[in-house]
Write an enzyme that holds these catalytic residues in place. Structure first.
Site, PDB file in Angstrom:
ATOM      1  N   LYS A 256     -16.211   4.201   6.911  1.00 26.08           N
ATOM      2  CA  LYS A 256     -16.261   2.938   6.173  1.00 26.08           C
ATOM      3  C   LYS A 256     -17.704   2.425   6.117  1.00 26.08           C
ATOM      4  O   LYS A 256     -18.455   2.627   7.063  1.00 26.08           O
ATOM      5  CB  LYS A 256     -15.432   1.873   6.915  1.00 26.08           C
ATOM      6  CG  LYS A 256     -13.940   2.032   6.809  1.00 26.08           C
ATOM      7  CD  LYS A 256     -13.241   0.885   7.535  1.00 26.08           C
ATOM      8  CE  LYS A 256     -11.744   1.067   7.565  1.00 26.08           C
ATOM      9  NZ  LYS A 256     -11.109   0.976   6.242  1.00 26.08           N
ATOM     10  N   ARG A 330      -0.964   5.540   7.821  1.00 25.28           N
ATOM     11  CA  ARG A 330       0.296   6.136   7.360  1.00 25.28           C
ATOM     12  C   ARG A 330       0.628   7.403   8.143  1.00 25.28           C
ATOM     13  O   ARG A 330       1.792   7.767   8.284  1.00 25.28           O
ATOM     14  CB  ARG A 330       0.220   6.383   5.850  1.00 25.28           C
ATOM     15  CG  ARG A 330      -0.783   7.414   5.423  1.00 25.28           C
ATOM     16  CD  ARG A 330      -1.134   7.302   3.946  1.00 25.28           C
ATOM     17  NE  ARG A 330      -1.965   6.139   3.667  1.00 25.28           N
ATOM     18  CZ  ARG A 330      -2.341   5.757   2.459  1.00 25.28           C
ATOM     19  NH1 ARG A 330      -1.963   6.454   1.401  1.00 25.28           N
ATOM     20  NH2 ARG A 330      -3.118   4.704   2.294  1.00 25.28           N
TER      21      ARG A 330
HETATM   22  N1  BES Z   1      -7.171  -0.238   8.111  1.00 26.23           N
HETATM   23  C1  BES Z   1      -7.397   0.022   6.752  1.00 26.23           C
HETATM   24  C2  BES Z   1      -6.833  -1.043   5.809  1.00 26.23           C
HETATM   25  C3  BES Z   1      -7.389  -2.443   5.923  1.00 26.23           C
HETATM   26  C4  BES Z   1      -8.307  -2.908   5.012  1.00 26.23           C
HETATM   27  C5  BES Z   1      -6.920  -3.308   6.891  1.00 26.23           C
HETATM   28  C6  BES Z   1      -8.786  -4.194   5.092  1.00 26.23           C
HETATM   29  C7  BES Z   1      -7.404  -4.611   6.985  1.00 26.23           C
HETATM   30  C8  BES Z   1      -8.325  -5.056   6.063  1.00 26.23           C
HETATM   31  C9  BES Z   1      -6.759   1.359   6.356  1.00 26.23           C
HETATM   32  O1  BES Z   1      -6.660   2.306   7.352  1.00 26.23           O
HETATM   33  C10 BES Z   1      -7.612   1.933   5.275  1.00 26.23           C
HETATM   34  O2  BES Z   1      -8.751   2.160   5.512  1.00 26.23           O
HETATM   35  N2  BES Z   1      -7.014   2.138   4.119  1.00 26.23           N
HETATM   36  C11 BES Z   1      -7.726   2.669   2.989  1.00 26.23           C
HETATM   37  C12 BES Z   1      -6.825   3.665   2.338  1.00 26.23           C
HETATM   38  C13 BES Z   1      -7.492   4.485   1.260  1.00 26.23           C
HETATM   39  C14 BES Z   1      -8.512   5.409   1.865  1.00 26.23           C
HETATM   40  C15 BES Z   1      -6.444   5.271   0.525  1.00 26.23           C
HETATM   41  C16 BES Z   1      -8.030   1.513   2.043  1.00 26.23           C
HETATM   42  O3  BES Z   1      -7.185   0.641   1.873  1.00 26.23           O
HETATM   43  O4  BES Z   1      -9.123   1.488   1.512  1.00 26.23           O
HETATM   44 ZN    ZN Z   2      -8.409   3.500   7.589  1.00 26.54          ZN
END
Ligand code: BES
Ligand code: ZN
Ligand code: ZN
Length: 480
Positions: A256, A330
């Site tokens: 990230k 997931r």
């Molecule tokens: N933990 C994150 C989602 C999240 C985002 C939680 C903002 C709280 C605040 C999750 O694991 C994630 O990174 N999801 C990705 C999925 C994508 C790579 C398909 C996302 O939502 O960007």
């Molecule tokens: Zn994630």
């Protein structure tokens, strides 16, 4: 310690009256001057008024009866959270909240707003004693409220504090093992059962989702099973809560950017909520058989980390092509959901900070939720959502979305493309279920950067009040 709420017969030195007009304060000793001042404030549509009477303080909260009930209760919580600053400024330790009319629910809502807004996370501050709010006990004086309602509210507040504390702990104080230990001990303290699977057992069970996400970590994963099973349970099949326990989400090799990573200690909020709810259910001795499953790990890059392109085999044998290591939630939830089948559940509810897509869609003001074979339970939850103001927004789980998570070389892939991200994530989870299933994506409301009325900065434990209220009112026939 949480701000305690107790029932008493008589108001103490500092009191707060809940009423819809100045006339209903007849039984309170007020001077003519005070009455005219209150009337003036009421006409100006002030939500609350303070009368300082030589060291004794009298607050009045005006309830607007023209509003529909749920809106009115939320207004009471919010008004209470606004006047809390004054309570603490005056150094008040015990405040009596008095129901002078027959406004029992509104009086409880004022107490709730005060207690929830009074939450602080000070354990790592040297100046904690100085900074600590003075208010510590709320006395409720109401002829129209039962002892058990007040107890339920006190348990709710305690559970919310517990959930918020867990979310606010950073990774260096709360890795997967520590999380498992804390939630287990807490449930055992109120008579529930807890079992923690450590790495060996998770490997023996071949939980490929949880193990793959954990590969880049220096700490082992855990899988915790919490259970409350009273003898007089009204549900034959258990209800199972599943909570995402990613104690920190760097994104893994699909790293990230820094800004998006800053708050990722909150990625175990789902696990915090389900653990806090189970604690509340056990403490209140609700006649329901409920379990919680908590898969936990951090997600980071490391020498052995899983990489985009990997094909992994899940607990139930499904193969998954990992195309983004940041879609890790997931993967660990899927193993837990498949594992849940062995208990033959009547209903499974997953809670997770699963997608930025859910947060982008509705922001911090509600939960993006989806359902398969659980329409009745979903409708019931929607009603409790309106009542507690922890609201659900229903998204579809149409068949067509399944196309978006098909892989060329495996059974599924772990991302679905730029559109409908919250839905494709839930569609992925649905694949691992064979029972009535509700998924709640709490990525929006789980963690906030700035206080919002009675929701303190940081972890909110959003979902605890909704689920505990739902379970408190549940009888066996209404489950799915
Ligand atoms: N933990 C994150 C989602 C999240 C985002 C939680 C903002 C709280 C605040 C999750 O694991 C994630 O990174 N999801 C990705 C999925 C994508 C790579 C398909 C996302 O939502 O960007
Ligand atoms: Zn994630
Ligand atoms: Zn995550």
């Amino acid at each position: 310690m949480h701000t305690n709420i107790k029932m008493t017969n008589q108001a103490g030195d500092h009191s707060l009256y809940v009423c819809s007009s100045v006339d209903s304060l007849k039984t309170v000793k007020l001077s003519a001057e005070e009455i005219s001042f209150l009337k003036q404030q009421f006409d100006k549509k002030k939500e609350w008024v303070l009368l300082n009477r030589f060291g004794k303080t009298l607050f009045v909260v005006f309830v607007n009866l023209d509003q529909p009930k749920n809106k009115r209760l939320e207004a009471c919580r919010k008004t209470a959270s606004r006047l809390l600053a004054e309570v603490n400024h005056l150094g008040i330790e015990t405040l009596s909240i008095v129901d002078v009319e027959t406004l029992a629910d509104e009086t409880l809502a004022v107490a709730e707003g005060l207690a929830l807004a009074n939450y602080q996370f000070l354990k790592y501050r040297k100046d904690a004693d100085e900074k600590r709010n003075s208010l510590s006990v709320i006395h409720l004086v109401s002829k129209n409220t039962s002892q058990s309602e007040v107890e339920k509210l006190d348990i709710t507040v305690e559970a919310v504090y517990f959930g918020r504390d867990l979310v606010n702990e950073p990774l260096n104080k709360l890795n997967a093992s520590r999380l498992a230990e804390i939630i287990s001990e807490r449930l055992r303290s109120v008579g529930g059962k807890a079992e923690v699977f450590t790495r060996k057992k998770i490997e023996a069970l071949k939980m490929g989702g949880l193990l793959s996400v954990n590969l880049g970590s220096i700490d082992p994963p855990t899988f915790t099973i919490l259970e409350w099973k009273p003898e007089q349970a009204v549900n034959g099949k258990p209800i199972i809560l599943v909570g995402k326990g990613v104690v920190y989400d760097t994104g893994g090799l699909s790293l990230k950017p820094p800004k998006a990573m800053d708050t990722m200690k909150c990625d175990m909020a789902g696990s915090a909520v389900v653990s806090a709810v189970l604690y509340a259910v056990a403490k209140a001795k609700l006649p329901l058989h409920i379990m919680a499953l908590v898969p936990a790990t951090d997600n980071r890059p490391g020498g052995n980390a899983y990489v985009p392109g990997d094909v992994i085999t899940m607990f139930d044998g499904t193969t998954v092509e990992v195309l983004n290591t940041d879609a890790e939630g997931r993967l660990i939830l899927a193993d837990a959901l498949a594992y849940a089948s062995k208990f033959n559940p009547g209903l499974v509810i997953s809670l997770a900070t699963l997608t930025g897509s859910a947060s982008n869609a509705i922001g911090p003001h509600g939960i993006v939720a989806m359902e398969t074979k659980a329409q009745k339970a979903f409708e019931k939850l929607e009603q409790h959502g309106e009542k507690t103001h922890e609201r659900l927004v229903k998204f579809p789980l149409w068949d067509e979305y399944h196309e978006m998570i098909r892989s060329e070389i495996a059974d599924l892939k772990n991302i679905g493309g730029p559109e409908g991200g919250a839905i494709t994530a839930a569609k992925f989870l649905e694949h691992f279920t064979d029972y009535p299933f509700i998924h709640m994506d709490i990525a929006g409301p789980a963690y906030i950067d700035r206080r919002d009325a009675y929701r303190s900065t940081g972890g909110t434990a959003y979902g605890v009040r909704l689920l505990f209220d739902y379970f408190s009112g549940l009888n066996g026939s209404e489950i799915s």
